[in-house]
Design a protein around this motif. Sequence first.
Motif, PDB file in Angstrom:
ATOM      1  N   GLN A 447       0.810  -1.218   0.000  1.00  0.00           N
ATOM      2  CA  GLN A 447       0.000   0.000   0.000  1.00  0.00           C
ATOM      3  C   GLN A 447       0.844   1.268   0.000  1.00  0.00           C
ATOM      4  OE1 GLN A 447      -2.595  -0.407   3.378  1.00  0.00           O
ATOM      5  NE2 GLN A 447      -3.647  -2.184   2.533  1.00  0.00           N
ATOM      6  N   CYS A 448       2.153   1.145   0.232  1.00  0.00           N
ATOM      7  CA  CYS A 448       3.039   2.319   0.315  1.00  0.00           C
ATOM      8  C   CYS A 448       3.646   2.650  -1.048  1.00  0.00           C
ATOM      9  CB  CYS A 448       4.136   2.076   1.348  1.00  0.00           C
ATOM     10  SG  CYS A 448       3.519   1.833   3.016  1.00  0.00           S
ATOM     11  N   SER A 449       2.840   2.597  -2.089  1.00  0.00           N
ATOM     12  CA  SER A 449       3.363   2.815  -3.448  1.00  0.00           C
ATOM     13  C   SER A 449       3.985   4.199  -3.602  1.00  0.00           C
ATOM     14  CB  SER A 449       2.243   2.622  -4.470  1.00  0.00           C
ATOM     15  OG  SER A 449       1.155   3.494  -4.178  1.00  0.00           O
ATOM     16  N   GLY A 450       3.332   5.220  -3.051  1.00  0.00           N
ATOM     17  CA  GLY A 450       3.859   6.575  -3.170  1.00  0.00           C
ATOM     18  C   GLY A 450       5.184   6.743  -2.455  1.00  0.00           C
ATOM     19  N   GLU A 451       5.267   6.206  -1.243  1.00  0.00           N
ATOM     20  CA  GLU A 451       6.496   6.319  -0.445  1.00  0.00           C
ATOM     21  C   GLU A 451       7.641   5.543  -1.090  1.00  0.00           C
ATOM     22  OE1 GLU A 451       3.052   7.188   2.166  1.00  0.00           O
ATOM     23  OE2 GLU A 451       3.493   5.614   0.726  1.00  0.00           O
ATOM     24  N   LEU A 452       7.327   4.464  -1.774  1.00  0.00           N
ATOM     25  CA  LEU A 452       8.360   3.659  -2.430  1.00  0.00           C
ATOM     26  C   LEU A 452       8.842   4.305  -3.719  1.00  0.00           C
ATOM     27  CD1 LEU A 452       6.722   0.184  -1.825  1.00  0.00           C
ATOM     28  CD2 LEU A 452       8.972   0.851  -0.974  1.00  0.00           C
ATOM     29  N   SER A 453       7.932   4.965  -4.438  1.00  0.00           N
ATOM     30  CA  SER A 453       8.314   5.543  -5.720  1.00  0.00           C
ATOM     31  C   SER A 453       9.035   6.871  -5.559  1.00  0.00           C
ATOM     32  CB  SER A 453       7.077   5.726  -6.610  1.00  0.00           C
ATOM     33  OG  SER A 453       6.192   6.665  -6.022  1.00  0.00           O
ATOM     34  N   LEU A 454       8.771   7.590  -4.459  1.00  0.00           N
ATOM     35  CA  LEU A 454       9.402   8.910  -4.316  1.00  0.00           C
ATOM     36  C   LEU A 454      10.931   8.841  -4.320  1.00  0.00           C
ATOM     37  CD1 LEU A 454       8.630  11.900  -4.007  1.00  0.00           C
ATOM     38  CD2 LEU A 454       8.710  11.559  -1.550  1.00  0.00           C
ATOM     39  N   PRO A 455      11.664   8.059  -3.550  1.00  0.00           N
ATOM     40  CA  PRO A 455      11.199   7.323  -2.374  1.00  0.00           C
ATOM     41  C   PRO A 455      11.415   8.146  -1.106  1.00  0.00           C
ATOM     42  CG  PRO A 455      13.435   6.670  -2.870  1.00  0.00           C
ATOM     43  CD  PRO A 455      13.096   7.761  -3.849  1.00  0.00           C
ATOM     44  N   GLU A 812      11.032  19.877 -11.584  1.00  0.00           N
ATOM     45  CA  GLU A 812      10.024  19.675 -10.546  1.00  0.00           C
ATOM     46  C   GLU A 812      10.664  19.845  -9.173  1.00  0.00           C
ATOM     47  OE1 GLU A 812       6.433  16.470  -9.971  1.00  0.00           O
ATOM     48  OE2 GLU A 812       8.446  15.673 -10.243  1.00  0.00           O
ATOM     49  N   THR A 813      10.082  20.707  -8.353  1.00  0.00           N
ATOM     50  CA  THR A 813      10.604  20.909  -7.007  1.00  0.00           C
ATOM     51  C   THR A 813      10.269  19.696  -6.143  1.00  0.00           C
ATOM     52  OG1 THR A 813       8.583  21.965  -6.210  1.00  0.00           O
ATOM     53  CG2 THR A 813      10.270  23.397  -7.210  1.00  0.00           C
ATOM     54  N   ALA A 814      10.978  19.584  -5.030  1.00  0.00           N
ATOM     55  CA  ALA A 814      10.745  18.458  -4.115  1.00  0.00           C
ATOM     56  C   ALA A 814       9.311  18.484  -3.594  1.00  0.00           C
ATOM     57  CB  ALA A 814      11.739  18.520  -2.957  1.00  0.00           C
ATOM     58  N   ALA A 815       8.820  19.672  -3.254  1.00  0.00           N
ATOM     59  CA  ALA A 815       7.456  19.794  -2.730  1.00  0.00           C
ATOM     60  C   ALA A 815       6.422  19.422  -3.793  1.00  0.00           C
ATOM     61  CB  ALA A 815       7.215  21.220  -2.237  1.00  0.00           C
ATOM     62  N   ALA A 816       6.666  19.859  -5.028  1.00  0.00           N
ATOM     63  CA  ALA A 816       5.734  19.544  -6.121  1.00  0.00           C
ATOM     64  C   ALA A 816       5.715  18.042  -6.390  1.00  0.00           C
ATOM     65  CB  ALA A 816       6.139  20.295  -7.382  1.00  0.00           C
ATOM     66  N   ARG A 817       6.882  17.433  -6.270  1.00  0.00           N
ATOM     67  CA  ARG A 817       6.955  15.990  -6.515  1.00  0.00           C
ATOM     68  C   ARG A 817       6.183  15.218  -5.449  1.00  0.00           C
ATOM     69  NH1 ARG A 817      12.269  12.038  -6.754  1.00  0.00           N
ATOM     70  NH2 ARG A 817      11.255  10.335  -7.844  1.00  0.00           N
ATOM     71  N   VAL A 818       6.313  15.655  -4.203  1.00  0.00           N
ATOM     72  CA  VAL A 818       5.572  15.007  -3.119  1.00  0.00           C
ATOM     73  C   VAL A 818       4.073  15.122  -3.358  1.00  0.00           C
ATOM     74  CG1 VAL A 818       4.996  15.161  -0.666  1.00  0.00           C
ATOM     75  CG2 VAL A 818       7.383  15.257  -1.381  1.00  0.00           C
ATOM     76  N   GLU A 819       3.612  16.309  -3.749  1.00  0.00           N
ATOM     77  CA  GLU A 819       2.186  16.516  -4.009  1.00  0.00           C
ATOM     78  C   GLU A 819       1.709  15.635  -5.156  1.00  0.00           C
ATOM     79  OE1 GLU A 819      -0.217  18.167  -2.361  1.00  0.00           O
ATOM     80  OE2 GLU A 819       1.355  18.342  -0.857  1.00  0.00           O
ATOM     81  N   ARG A 820       2.538  15.525  -6.194  1.00  0.00           N
ATOM     82  CA  ARG A 820       2.159  14.674  -7.336  1.00  0.00           C
ATOM     83  C   ARG A 820       2.044  13.215  -6.909  1.00  0.00           C
ATOM     84  NH1 ARG A 820       5.304  11.663 -10.309  1.00  0.00           N
ATOM     85  NH2 ARG A 820       7.224  12.782  -9.784  1.00  0.00           N
ATOM     86  N   VAL A 821       3.006  12.757  -6.133  1.00  0.00           N
ATOM     87  CA  VAL A 821       2.996  11.359  -5.672  1.00  0.00           C
ATOM     88  C   VAL A 821       1.780  11.097  -4.788  1.00  0.00           C
ATOM     89  CG1 VAL A 821       4.201   9.706  -4.183  1.00  0.00           C
ATOM     90  CG2 VAL A 821       5.483  11.006  -5.884  1.00  0.00           C
ATOM     91  N   LYS A 822       1.429  12.066  -3.935  1.00  0.00           N
ATOM     92  CA  LYS A 822       0.245  11.906  -3.086  1.00  0.00           C
ATOM     93  C   LYS A 822      -1.016  11.770  -3.923  1.00  0.00           C
ATOM     94  CE  LYS A 822       0.043  14.985   0.273  1.00  0.00           C
ATOM     95  NZ  LYS A 822       0.316  16.247   1.010  1.00  0.00           N
ATOM     96  N   TRP A 829      -4.895   4.097  -5.298  1.00  0.00           N
ATOM     97  CA  TRP A 829      -5.215   3.175  -4.216  1.00  0.00           C
ATOM     98  C   TRP A 829      -6.676   3.176  -3.798  1.00  0.00           C
ATOM     99  CZ3 TRP A 829      -3.355  -1.073  -2.560  1.00  0.00           C
ATOM    100  CH2 TRP A 829      -3.816  -1.609  -1.375  1.00  0.00           C
ATOM    101  N   GLU A 830      -7.325   4.353  -3.793  1.00  0.00           N
ATOM    102  CA  GLU A 830      -8.671   4.427  -3.240  1.00  0.00           C
ATOM    103  C   GLU A 830      -9.652   3.442  -3.863  1.00  0.00           C
ATOM    104  OE1 GLU A 830      -9.606   5.788  -0.585  1.00  0.00           O
ATOM    105  OE2 GLU A 830      -7.792   6.895  -0.158  1.00  0.00           O
TER     106      GLU A 830
END
Length: 908
Positions: A447-455, A812-822, A829-830
């Motif tokens: 279920q941690c696909s976003g955290e793994l892909s960022l990573p 892509e900034t780090a913050a923008a990348r996090v938002e995209r991954v979220k 997942w939903e």
Amino acid sequence: MSQERAVPASAVPLEELSSWPEELCCRELPSVLPRLLSMYQHSDSWLEHIQILKIIVEMFLPHMNHLTLEQTFFSQVLPKTVRLFDDMMYELTSQARGLSSQNLEIQTTIRNILQKMVQLLGALTGCVQHVCATQESIILENIHSLPSSVLHVIKSTFVHCKNSESVYSGRLHLVSDLLQALFKEAYSLQKQLMELLDMVCMDPLIDENDDILNMVVVIHSLLDICSVISGMDHAFHANTWKFIIKQSLKHQSVIKSQLKHKDIITSLCEDILFSFRSCLQLAEQMTQSDAQDNTDCKLFQKTLKLCRFFANSLLHYTKEFLPFLSDSCCTLHQLYLQVHSKFPPSLYAAGISKAQQEEIAGAFLVTLDPLVSQLLKFQPFVEVVLDSELELPCELQFPQCLLLVVIMDELPSQPEDVQTLWCTETQVSEATTRVSLLKAIFCSFEQCSGELSLPVHVQEVKSKGQTEVAVTLYQHVCVHLCTFIASLHPSLFPELDTALLNAVLSANMITSLLAMDAWCFLARYGTAELCAHHVTIVAHLIKSCPGECHQLTSLSVLLRRLFFFMTPPQQVEFIQKFSPKEAENLLLWQYISFQALPAELRKQTALEVSRSGTAQCRKWLSSSRTLGELESLNTVLSALLAVCNSASEALDMGQQTAVKEVGSQLWALLNIKLVTGQPYVQQTLCLLLPLLGFFIQTLDPQLISQVITLQTSLLKSEPPDHVRLAVLDFLSSLGKLFIPQAIQDKILPHLSSVFALLLADRNWLLEQHSLEAFTQFAEGTNHEEIVPQCLSSEETKKKVVSFLEKTGFVDETAAARVERVKQEKGTFWEPFAKVTVEEAKKSSLQPSAKRARHELPLEEEYRSALQAATAALEAIELLLQKSPPPDWLLTKMETLQERIDKLKHHVF
């Protein structure tokens, strides 16, 4: 004095009573008190009420028998006092709506009410102080009206003060001085009451009496006050909680069964989360602000201390009352998840500095792991954490994974029965199943696909005494999982085997990869016999697979990896057990890297696979060549390709020639209609291309021309992605090939056309591979004139230049990348989180290609079968043009014609 004696004591005016000396008060108590109590009960004046109450408390209370205070005074006065206070509070709230600086009448009325309330609280404080001063140890039953009445008044006061902004609607400044005095008086009263309650003694031998119930009421009333004063006064709030915990533990033996533990745990967890979020907000403000505000820093430190205090209080309470917390486990579980969801490295964390992260982790988060340790042996907690029906929102999935890792780390130090509790799957009820910890780890990890892909990176201590280093989530889970496996009790090995195999067979690639890594660790950590046993099991599973499916892909990768860990004697046994001389075993050898074998054994085995493979190809070429037999032929070709890729040096020239010849003969049977209409033929083409590419330097130029020509036609029909990738693989091998002058006109135009088609593809994966293959070809080819011809458009030219210069990337900034991954994680997942258990059970492990025939509409099935028959006839027609037909062909065709005639009758 003569006049005083002439007037009966019971008829003395109130003003005069307030000036009586102590001796007179003591002497006249029996006659004056009943009169005062009667006046108190029947008076309609708030002012008179308060005056009478003050006289009783100040003048006569010190002379009453402390053992009969409840009967003679508290029970007679305090209920009316509480009603009086409630009436004043109602009037105050009602009048507050009309408060303004112009309306002096209402202003005066409100201020008078507030003054009376302050006086009333002062009188109650006097009652409490008297009890504290006159008794060393207090029996609650003797004063039980006092604590409940005082707590009611205190709570009502704090609620009014907390809501004062809305109650007085912007005109708070007109009464703020008196509200402050009211708050201080209530604060002082509660402080005095807690001192009184601290003196209460309860007999531990008595299981049930009024004292127990009264103490429980007192504790829960203080709990209600805690919820009111949260955010008003940090120190006061903390002291109230400290008192609640202290009294709960002090009287634990007699009140433990009566306390509402769930309410206490819930309130404590809510206060922890509230203070923690406040702490994060302050830290975020400090991070965003350039200048360090000393006030913010102090408030941050203060709030962090409050977090730690609450966490330690929870830890202490949980330890002492654990057997009674079965219905609080869900709350405790959610607390852990909520805290970690708001703290780095969570995708949903606040943006705070590294220094603040370390400070919060060191002061607060360190208390959560001991809490988990306490709960490890508690079965209700196990059932909550490992609930098969557990559905978590995206932001809590990563914290759940971290929690399971913490539990894994703790279990090796626990007794075998605790390890068994966590590691075995159990049916808790008809509707609920408790999964094993290992299964939960893999499900949570998936279920941690976003955290793994960022990573995301997790802080990890490599060894004692060393500083923390940041590792990826994958590495964090993998290392801790392997450590856990190394310490697992032998009785739990069956659960381990089941969990690993199920995870390897998972449709989620990253989960499957984690399970393979853990399995490889087990192979290296365990005995050689265990490794050999596992390899044999995996080999049998591969042979039992019904066809192409993701499970087969995962098992084949696992077999390839495990084979490297086998000792040479065990490899010899494997070769004997699954001899490549037997055609059915070539299914396995297509997945094994011959580099895993020692040199001599590698040469011997590669030759056996090569000879067996070429023999099977010749057998197919000399047979009826039905499409149904293509699956087994593709297996053979895949095994031959494995030999070429990992053991080509083991093949002598004769064997290389044999492989090349059968590959050339098979290619001669292919045509565009066959390839586009039959998936198995497409697979044959995808295997032949790299196989022929391996011998590219010695291939007949005419054959190369045929290959390029077919590729050109094939790409125009938009084949599947795997076919295009195979084409690219072959093209990249042409870079160092010199094409003879006589045949250049046939090859080079088609070659440029193929590259142009592939470079124009919009699929990002194919586009990347196309650019890589073209670059490799362009750098190695002797035919430079063809390179510009491949760039058929300006867009393609820009794409290639950008690739070569490594430009054109999205900034892509780090913050923008996090938002995209979220967002991606939420989108992905939903929908899956809503899949029911029943739907999940209906899903089959059978490959979709096998199911598709039953799912297609009937008309589509007819069309598909007819296309297959047409393609087969076209293949025969092509063969007849190349060579004379075999003797049996006419008989077979006549039989086929008879079947067609019979089918016509069914159609009509």
